[in-house]
Structure formats: structure tokens, C-alpha cells
Design a protein around this motif. Sequence first.
Motif, mmCIF file in Angstrom:
data_model
loop_
_atom_site.group_PDB
_atom_site.id
_atom_site.type_symbol
_atom_site.label_atom_id
_atom_site.label_comp_id
_atom_site.label_asym_id
_atom_site.label_seq_id
_atom_site.Cartn_x
_atom_site.Cartn_y
_atom_site.Cartn_z
ATOM 1 N N ALA A 175 29.837 65.617 49.692
ATOM 2 C CA ALA A 175 30.669 64.729 48.878
ATOM 3 C C ALA A 175 30.772 65.236 47.441
ATOM 4 N N TYR A 176 29.649 65.758 46.888
ATOM 5 C CA TYR A 176 29.692 66.272 45.516
ATOM 6 C C TYR A 176 30.634 67.478 45.420
ATOM 7 N N LEU A 177 30.565 68.384 46.418
ATOM 8 C CA LEU A 177 31.453 69.547 46.392
ATOM 9 C C LEU A 177 32.909 69.128 46.532
ATOM 10 N N TYR A 178 33.169 68.154 47.419
ATOM 11 C CA TYR A 178 34.555 67.700 47.602
ATOM 12 C C TYR A 178 35.094 67.126 46.291
ATOM 13 N N GLU A 179 34.283 66.328 45.592
ATOM 14 C CA GLU A 179 34.713 65.741 44.319
ATOM 15 C C GLU A 179 35.010 66.847 43.302
ATOM 16 N N GLU A 180 34.203 67.915 43.319
ATOM 17 C CA GLU A 180 34.370 68.999 42.339
ATOM 18 C C GLU A 180 35.635 69.809 42.587
ATOM 19 N N PHE A 181 35.951 70.068 43.874
ATOM 20 C CA PHE A 181 37.025 71.016 44.167
ATOM 21 C C PHE A 181 38.313 70.377 44.682
#
Length: 964
Positions: A242-248
Motif C-alpha cells: 500500500a505504501y508503494l502504491y501511494e508513492e508511485f
Amino acid sequence: MKQRGMNKLFVFIIIITFGISLFSLLQPTSANHTIKVGYIDYPGFLEKSSSGQYVGYGAKYLEEVSQYTNWDYEFVLDSWDNCLEKLKTGEIDLLCTAQYTDERTQYYDYSQYSIGDEYTIVYTREDENIYYQDYEAMNHCKIGFLSSSYQNGVWEKYAKEHSIEYKSQYYTTETDVLNALYNKDVDMVVVGGLALHENVKVIDKFNAEPYYFITAKNRQDIMEPLNDALSQIYNRNPYFNAYLYEEFYSTSAYSTQPLFTRNEVEYIKNVQSIPVGIEDELYPFSYDDDQQRKGIFIELLEKMSEKSGLSFKPNYYLEKEKNKATFIEQLQNKDALFMGVTKDEYSFHMKSQYHISKSFLDVNQVMIARKNEVFDNQYTIALTKNHTGYESQVYSKYPDAKVLYCENMNACLKAVYSGQANMTIGDAYSVKYYIQKLGFEDTLDIYNILLEPIQLCFVGQLDNNPVLMNIIDKTIDSLSNKEIERIVQTYTVGLKYEYSLLDTIYQNRTSITFVALVIIIILVIIGQSIKKRTELFMQKRETEILREKAELDRLTGIYNQSTFYEKAREILNQNEEDFCLIYMNINRFQVINDLYGIEEGDRLLAYIGKYLKDYMNNHSHTLVCRLTTDHFLILTTQSEYKKNKKIDILKDYPLDFNSALRFGIYFIEDKSLSVHIMADRAAMAAKSIKNRYINQAEVYNEEQRQIILQEQMIMDEIQTAILQEDILIYVQPKYDIENNMIIGGEALVRWLHPKHGLISPSVFIPVLEKNGLITQLDDFVWEKTCQLLRELKNMHCLLPISINISRLNFYRNHLPLLLLDLVHKYELQPQDLHLEITESVYSKDTEVIYSVIEELQQLGFVILMDDFGSGYSSLSMLKDAPVDIIKLDMGFLSLKDDMKRSYAIIEAIVNLSYTLDLSLIVEGVETKEQVAFLQKIHAQYAQGYYFSKPVPVKDYINLCLENH
């Protein structure tokens, strides 16, 4: 002679020893294992930047995996077909974006865990006359596809469902697909959502499917360490994906582009302007600054206008001049809106007359009181006059308080400051602004409280064009967290009072002196360092370059991650003092890059690096490093942390934007733990305060980690539990208390976990509801309940059994037909399967909920309102709600203060049910006295532990046979 012989032997031994040592030094050291990774031209997922670095979601994921596997990577760019073939033949070792298909499992092995979910996205050109879910316009179009893409099969099924005929054109690369669209060789393209594209229009997105790492068959040398690394990543950070999805991907076209239908686009083209009422002088939401309107509401409205194409015309007014409802009525425009109505305010004043939008901003509530305030039994709360919608929350939290109403938040703070009130409650943003006034900061403190956040919405008249409200809701959905956070940051953290120069110098005299001393020290250190480096430069140049490359971060000059972990372990092993590890990152760092540019962001990182380096040099047993981007680690003793924890590193940084740092602190108790695990725990503490502007530091709490791991376990294993039937059906009978007979039952669930034992539904059901997985469990329970009813029918003792319908099911396609097909499958009648719907479901989104329930009633299903009396009950609900049977919560009789009044309420509801021709079942009956009371007031049906606890299916069948 003997002496000379011994000398020769000694020289010979020295030469041999030297030769062996020299040979060993010349041997190459063992290198990390290099993995060949195939990738396609997926912009944003995995691509090579202009600097030669590989960036994107996939690159970040591989970088994290390498922390556990020590892999190096060699990246191979090719088409998808070629990548699959090269993986099969061993020319490459790994692919990152493969969805699961039976055909692929013949040749490839999949990782144990998925690394994300990918939507199927349908794009067209921005000027193309096709709109969101515009199936008629999509018909007979020419569509571009990526050859062998998983999304091709998804589209084929989707097109059949919507009767779309089309011509297919296949391309080798994603770039070729998009170029075909831009060049008008095709009308639309169907691709995966992992690639980021610009200058396109999203006309549909659907079918989010997990994707995995894959290798060729039987490559256990790669798959085993890969699965082990993924397991460790998820155990240490369950929300890593979820953190990576929010970032990219939070700013992708399909996330930030409103998905308007043709009808909605026509409305936008034809409407002139939309009047919007906004309360004025409401800091920091709406206010006048040098005859220019500013504030969170103003900039959000501009952003919504930019995204939707609607022209909004703000109309400002003061709360004391007129109320909001009157303001909307006087606009005499059915498309008029008001911005900033709260959800509770709408329910309290406007529900029957107005439509309300989704929340465009949720704001936490905080409490403000004098420092060291001690509350006795008599205390006063100051509230603003527009706080009426939240009075019930305040009275529930502070039942003994008196309320003093004030014109605005500034007046409330003055009341607390002067002693007229003991405390006040307000939204965090307004409080953050007003409390900066001189006197308030020194006298008042801000505290977090357990009240629901204030949800701010648009509201319009009941006869408002429904298309407008749909456009508003879709535009709100398209606002990314980064866009909202940037606006909020500008008018909260960035909005400050302007003090005079003398006030500023006086207030910061200690910091100015400290900074001056730090600058002098830094200059002295730099001068000495330059002198020393000049003297030793020539002889140490090569050594210094290699050391810095291996140990130091290039931008900040402090240790990199690997060096930090190594030196931190040495410090912990060699010292018996108590240490703590501090994880630090810059709050909203991306906003700084967006507003001021990457160069300014780099200067800020370098400033922090230099500060931390000086701190390390001036404190023994202290170590600092830069992890990634804006993330830092500090190892120091607990005593030093307590002395210096209030130091504001960014206080004097020369930038108008008021940046803030966020800290996670892990107090080290077990020094044998790896430094990596310690860092993960500190990071977890920091991330637990995301989106909070008051408290910027949090201490690691092991209990929070266990809760997160438990929730992740439930989400990971619920599907397996259903397939393996570890989910058990229990039934609690319902009784006719006059004739002492069973009249039916209620289907309930228990989870018999092979490792954790029996898990209560109160533990796993809320997790499934929160994460949208409850429908999987509901489908299983409904199926098993119908099987039980069929078995009872075969035994000629069929009694109706009720199932629970969760809120999420009402938004599924054709719920009534789904349930009807289920009862027909087992040759049952709809009246055999009763449907229990909790009272809270009735209370929200009533137009949609009521319409589905009425359709179920028309098909013959019996509807029960569950938990009546537990929270939302009202006479208007009984009057309007489609319901056949009320299940009254016996919690009324658990009140200890006034049993007589409780009994009177129960009796009144029973009588009212007879008057309204509604059946009534009293649930939660546990004592003989309660049964006697219910018999006295002629309540005929009951359910509870007095009669029977929930029992397994076999026991329930026996009860029905005995009853029959």
C-alpha cells in the motif's frame, strides 16, 4: 655450517609465507549473486532514468528484496512475449508483473505472495467522443492490445458481458500500443494499470487482479530465497504494498481523473456556473487576505473546477448574518451548493430537505485547555455556535459538563484563556491557527480526544439535479491525498501570524545564539578539515574516494544504511548503556519538491545531514545515517535522547514553508536483535502518526504490531479457511415463549483455526468488513444455511433460518436475484430464508438501501431489522423503513439507573409493533425474570442464552426434531 644452513632455511620459509599471503590478497572476493530481471516498457513500474538508475514501483520492490537476499540485478528490456520465452529458456531469471493463469503454471513458478494488484484500464484520446462506461460508443471500435497481455482475456469477457463488438489490433510493446492511440490507428487501447500514461482519457477500469514474481519451473535456487524475503517484508511491514502504491500510483490518470459519463459531460458543457455558498472569516478554511480570498476551501474549489470543468461561483457570507439553509434557499437556483456542511450537521438540521455529497475533507477534533488544568466535577466546555451537529458526541464524552456557546474558535480560546471555560473542542486546523497568538501558546495546550473526525461535504436542495451531485462526488474521489495534503499544509503548517522583528528576536534569542555557535563550530570544523585534507590530499585521494563511496551518502555526507548497521552493531556490543533507535523523516517532503523544486529538496536534505553529523560528532556513542530519500536513523543513548528530544532541527532553516519532522522511537531492550528489525520497529512507530499535525513523535508499541499482524493474518487466511471449511456454522434458535416452541433460528459463524484455535467473530468480522472482504464470508454462510434448510425440509421439520446481510452486499450487482437463485438452487421458498439487516445499515444511504430491501420483499423474502434500539432507532425509521419483523435489543433492560423507565420503553415498543402490524422478536434474553416480564407485556417471540446458546448444526437439527 649448521648455523648457515639454518639461516637459509629461515629465509626460504619467509619467502614462501610472503608468496602465499600475496596470492591470497590477489584473489577476487566473493560477490553477491546477480539475478537477470526481464522487464517491458512499463513507464512508472520499472524503467531506466536519465541518470542510469532503475526507478519505479518494481525497482523499489526489487531493492527491498535485495536487503534480504543480497542479490544484485541485471535488467533486460524486451517485449512481453520475448521476456516469457527468455524466462523459459533460462536467458533471464525473473519477471515481476505476471498474473496467474493455468496455462502459465505449466512453464513457470509463482511467488508465494503477490506484489500488488493491477487494474485493467481502457484509455482513449482526450478529444475522442467516448466517455466513462459509454458502451454504445465503444461498440464497433478498433482497439489496441499488448500481445499476450493478461488484460486481453479480461477485456474479452468484459466485452461479452456488455455486448461490445470490436476489431483487435495487437502490438509488441506498451509504447507501440499508446503511439497507435495517439496516431489514431486505433480508437481505444486496453492495457494494465501498472504503466503510467499522460494525455489520455480513462473510459473504464475494472478487475483488479494480483500479480506476482515468476521464474522458470523448478528454479528453487531463486524462488526459495525470494519467498523467504517476501515473507519477512510482509511480517515486518504488512502495508508495504500500500505504501508503494501511494508513492508511485496515487497521481496516475486513473486515480486522479474524474470518470464522467456522457450525460455528466453534457451537463458540464451546458451549465453556466454553479453558485457555492462558503462561510467567510473561517480560518484557515476561508478568509480575506489583502482583498484576496484564500483558504483551504477556496483552493480546493479551484482544484475541483480544474478537474471537473465546472465553473463554481463562490458566494461568501458570515455565519451570524444568516443560516446555511436560508442561504441556499435565497440563491433561487436548484443547482446551488453550500461548501463545508458537516455530516452530523446535515443529519441534525437538513436531512429531509437536502442532498449531501461525499466528504471532501476529514478533520480531527482536538481539546484545548490551560496547561496543568485539573478538572473537578463541575467544568465548562466552550463550543462554537456551529458545533451543534456534534453536541451528542460531546455530551457522551463529557456528560457532566456545562456548555458555553461562543461566536467562533477565537472566542472559545479566549474563554479558556480567561478562565470562563475549562476547555474547548474544535477542529485541528482552526486550533492550529488561532493558538499561535501571543499568550495562547504559553498558556494553553492541545490534547488529542476520542471523537469522530469532522467530515466536511457539499449540500444542495432536494430538487437539485442529481447529475450535479454525481459530478461532485466523482470529482471528490479524483482528489489525491497528495493534492489535499499540499493544500492543507499551505494553510495550516504554512499559515502563521506575522510578528514584529523585535518579537521574533526576543522569542528566538536562545535559538539564534545556539545557531550562531553551531555556525562558528561548523566553520572551525570545516576550516580545520580543509587544511588537513589539503595537506593529505595527494597521498589519500584514492583511499578517500573509495571509503566515501562505500560508507557515506553522497548528498548528506553521513553514513549510508549498510555502514550504519555494521557500526551500530559494534556500538551495541561494546557498551552496556541503554540505547534507543530513532527513525526520522520529513513530513510531506514530496510537497516541498513540488512547490520549490528538487534542488530545494536536496538543500534541505543536506542541511539535515550536516546537523545530524555535527550532533554525532559532539555526542559519544551516537551514530546517524540516511536510509532513503527523506528517511534518517539515529542511534543514541536513552539519556542523551531525553536531554535533546525537544530540539527543533528545522526551526531556523531558511525556507518560508514550515516543514516538520516525524519521529519513531524504539527503546532497545534486547540488543541481540538485528539492527534491521530495530529500524523496522522505529519506522512502524513513525508511520502510526501519519496525517497528524499535532504530535510528531511516537514510541514503538509491540501491541500495535501484533494487531496489524493479526489483521493481516485474517485477510491472508480467510479464503483458505472458507475453502477448507474451518469456518463453522452455528445456529441460535428463536422461541415462541407462550408455547415454548422453536420457531426458527439465526445462522452465526465461528472460525476454528488450525493454529490459533477458536477465533471469535467479533475479532475477524470487523477486519473483513473494514477491508471489503466480508462478502466472501457472507456467500459461504448463505450457501451453508440453504444446505441446512434443505436437509431440514427433507426431514419434514423445516423452520426458517435468518442470515445476516452486511452493508457491502447492498452495493453488489443484482443482490435480490443472487439470493433468489440461491433458494431455488436448493428447492426452497424465499420465506424459508429470513434476512437480518442491522439498524445501522438502515440509517445511511437510505435511498439505495431501501430500494434493494423493497425489491427483496417483493420477491417474498422476510426482512428483519436487527439490533433495534442499539443506537440509531427512531420513530421515523419505523414509519419509513421497509421491514417485516423487528429484533429488539434487550440491552434496554441492562440499564442500572432506571429500570422502571427501561421496562416502560420495552412495553411501549411491543405495543407499537402490534399497532404497526409488525412482528417483534426480543433478543439477548438471559434470565427467568426477563422472560416473565416479556410474557406479562405479551411479547410472544424471544431469542437468547436463557433458551439456548448458538449450537452446532447437528445439535440444532436434533432440537428441531424434538420440537417437531
